[in-house]
Scaffold this motif. Structure first.
Motif, mmCIF file in Angstrom:
data_model
loop_
_atom_site.group_PDB
_atom_site.id
_atom_site.type_symbol
_atom_site.label_atom_id
_atom_site.label_comp_id
_atom_site.label_asym_id
_atom_site.label_seq_id
_atom_site.Cartn_x
_atom_site.Cartn_y
_atom_site.Cartn_z
ATOM 1 N N LYS B 187 0.832 -1.213 0.000
ATOM 2 C CA LYS B 187 0.000 0.000 0.000
ATOM 3 C C LYS B 187 0.861 1.255 0.000
ATOM 4 O O LYS B 187 0.590 2.220 -0.713
ATOM 5 C CB LYS B 187 -0.887 0.010 1.251
ATOM 6 N N GLU B 188 1.913 1.234 0.822
ATOM 7 C CA GLU B 188 2.777 2.408 0.970
ATOM 8 C C GLU B 188 3.528 2.692 -0.324
ATOM 9 O O GLU B 188 3.585 3.827 -0.789
ATOM 10 C CB GLU B 188 3.772 2.200 2.121
ATOM 11 N N LYS B 191 1.223 4.117 -2.971
ATOM 12 C CA LYS B 191 0.902 5.528 -2.721
ATOM 13 C C LYS B 191 1.987 6.434 -3.282
ATOM 14 O O LYS B 191 1.722 7.477 -3.863
ATOM 15 C CB LYS B 191 0.779 5.753 -1.212
ATOM 16 N N GLU B 192 3.224 6.002 -3.087
ATOM 17 C CA GLU B 192 4.360 6.802 -3.525
ATOM 18 C C GLU B 192 4.535 6.746 -5.037
ATOM 19 O O GLU B 192 4.648 7.773 -5.704
ATOM 20 C CB GLU B 192 5.609 6.267 -2.820
ATOM 21 N N PHE B 194 2.453 5.846 -7.384
ATOM 22 C CA PHE B 194 1.328 6.289 -8.214
ATOM 23 C C PHE B 194 0.670 7.550 -7.663
ATOM 24 O O PHE B 194 -0.517 7.778 -7.846
ATOM 25 C CB PHE B 194 0.326 5.142 -8.372
ATOM 26 N N HIS B 195 1.493 8.342 -7.029
ATOM 27 C CA HIS B 195 1.047 9.605 -6.443
ATOM 28 C C HIS B 195 0.282 10.455 -7.463
ATOM 29 O O HIS B 195 -0.725 11.081 -7.149
ATOM 30 C CB HIS B 195 2.257 10.370 -5.910
ATOM 31 N N TYR B 197 -1.623 9.641 -9.660
ATOM 32 C CA TYR B 197 -2.964 9.128 -9.956
ATOM 33 C C TYR B 197 -3.835 9.029 -8.717
ATOM 34 O O TYR B 197 -4.783 8.255 -8.664
ATOM 35 C CB TYR B 197 -2.847 7.774 -10.654
ATOM 36 N N GLN B 198 -3.521 9.836 -7.719
ATOM 37 C CA GLN B 198 -4.285 9.739 -6.475
ATOM 38 C C GLN B 198 -5.733 10.195 -6.623
ATOM 39 O O GLN B 198 -6.546 9.976 -5.732
ATOM 40 C CB GLN B 198 -3.585 10.502 -5.366
ATOM 41 N N SER B 201 -9.383 5.925 -7.208
ATOM 42 C CA SER B 201 -9.340 5.000 -6.067
ATOM 43 C C SER B 201 -8.482 3.803 -6.432
ATOM 44 O O SER B 201 -8.535 3.304 -7.556
ATOM 45 C CB SER B 201 -10.750 4.512 -5.734
ATOM 46 N N PHE B 202 -7.695 3.344 -5.479
ATOM 47 C CA PHE B 202 -6.884 2.145 -5.664
ATOM 48 C C PHE B 202 -7.613 0.947 -5.061
ATOM 49 O O PHE B 202 -8.124 1.017 -3.946
ATOM 50 C CB PHE B 202 -5.523 2.290 -4.976
ATOM 51 N N GLU B 245 -8.963 2.669 3.860
ATOM 52 C CA GLU B 245 -7.484 2.566 3.741
ATOM 53 C C GLU B 245 -6.900 1.624 4.790
ATOM 54 O O GLU B 245 -7.304 1.621 5.923
ATOM 55 C CB GLU B 245 -6.865 3.959 3.916
#
Lengths: 116, 245
Positions: B187-188, B191-192, B194-195, B197-198, B201-202, B245
């Motif tokens: 997850k972490e 996040k980094e 694909f920042h 594309y925030q 929703s993932f 999350e």
């Protein structure tokens, strides 16, 4: 050699960017994975691919490529054509498949090594 | 009342050439319940011929099974489509079949078994399901949207057959509902990496081809009930629904 020279000697048809064929070609890159092209192509390269999605134009513009050749008789998507005209990116098409076309280009002195 | 559901939206059955022969309705439903899932989706490559059998098996045991498909676009991008009703999934299958050339070579790609809800083989699919359709990505996304289905770009963290691998970046204006992250990426890390594309929703799912992989990567959704419409709301943060999350 310019994109124009190459188009002429290989019988490529120009689909977009007719006014931008005079850039000197620095070499070639052949790949259908756009992420790979972003990573490895060099400025001034001629890019040989079968991808026809509008994103090819954005990648070519971002990497300052000399032009895109679509092989195997593929035609660019209409949106790709529109974007290519807008960005001034040449798109050329060839009925020849990638392997054969790359071989012919290489024989004419277009190499895969980049000068930089 | 909203509550959290444990969901795995990407499971292959024995219909996928690469899917294990044990991936049959009773077996998958049993395994999904055993690992505590509230809802799964069956997404075979370019076909939905097993979804009805899975939906029946699921409803017998109290597990929601969404009818779905993992379509391969012309650009060789894998895209998940999820629905509430099998009818919509079949409409998609019709479009896909009209645009899917080739015949399967079983020895090379594997067997494509059609089953009933009792895990019995009732047929073999002869199409080359592992192949790519002739459909541009955007065409599939808008077609699924017109059927009120959910679209999720598969495993964007992988190089092969992913939206980012094939096209380098997400095309502007595409109406995707979500992006899937495979279990290879935490997850972490996601996040980094694909920042950019925030805004999307993932979703995390197992992409299970074997029974033991079911539920190995899941998404927790805050929903009112287990439907694809609720999932769509959640992916767009609407009406209180969301990914937890």
């Amino acid at each position: 050699m310019t994109v124009f020279d190459i188009a002429k000697s290989f019988g490529l048809e120009t689909r977009a960017g007719k006014d931008h064929l005079h850039e000197e070609v620095t070499g070639g890159y052949a790949s259908d994975l756009l992420s790979d092209v972003i990573a490895h192509s060099r400025k001034g390269n001629l890019w040989i691919t079968i991808q026809t999605h509008p994103n090819i134009v954005a990648v070519a513009a971002m990497k300052e490529l000399a032009g895109i050749i679509l092989t195997g008789g593929r035609e660019p998507d209409p949106e790709a054509l529109r974007k290519a005209e807008e960005e001034g990116i040449p798109i050329l098409v060839s009925p020849v498949f990638t392997f054969e076309l790359v071989g012919r280009l290489y024989q004419k002195g277009i190499s895969g090594r980049s000068p930089c | 009342m909203l509550r959290t559901f444990r969901v795995d939206l990407h499971i292959h059955s024995c219909l996928s050439p690469c899917g294990d022969e044990a991936m049959r309705p009773q077996a998958i439903v049993h395994q999904a319940l055993a690992v505590g899932l509230d809802m799964i989706a069956i997404c075979d490559h370019n076909s939905a011929e097993n979804v009805n059998a899975f939906m029946s098996a699921g409803s017998e045991k109290g597990l929601t099974v969404l009818p779905g498909m993992e379509i391969t676009s012309k650009e060789e991008i894998h895209l998940l489509a999820l629905f509430d009703r099998p009818e919509e999934c079949m409409a998609l299958q019709e479009l896909v079949y009209q645009n899917l050339p080739g015949e399967n070579v079983e020895e090379v790609f594997g067997c494509q078994t059609v089953v009933n809800e009792r895990d019995e083989a009732i047929g073999i699919n002869r199409k080359m399901l592992i192949g790519a359709t002739l459909l541009p990505l955007e065409r599939i996304v808008s077609f699924v949207g017109s059927l009120r289905g959910v679209t999720i770009a598969s495993h964007i963290d992988r190089q092969a057959f992913s939206l980012l691998g094939q096209l380098g970046f997400i095309p502007e204006g595409i109406l995707l509902d979500g992006l899937e992250i495979s279990r290879r990426t935490s997850k972490e890390e996601a996040k980094e990496r694909f920042h950019a594309y925030q805004g999307f929703s993932f979703v995390r799912s197992s992409d299970a081809h074997h029974l033991e992989d079911i539920g190995k990567n899941v998404t927790h959704f805050l929903l009112e009930k287990t439907t694809s419409e609720e999932v769509r709301l959640a992916l767009h943060y609407r009406e209180g629904r969301r990914v937890v999350e």
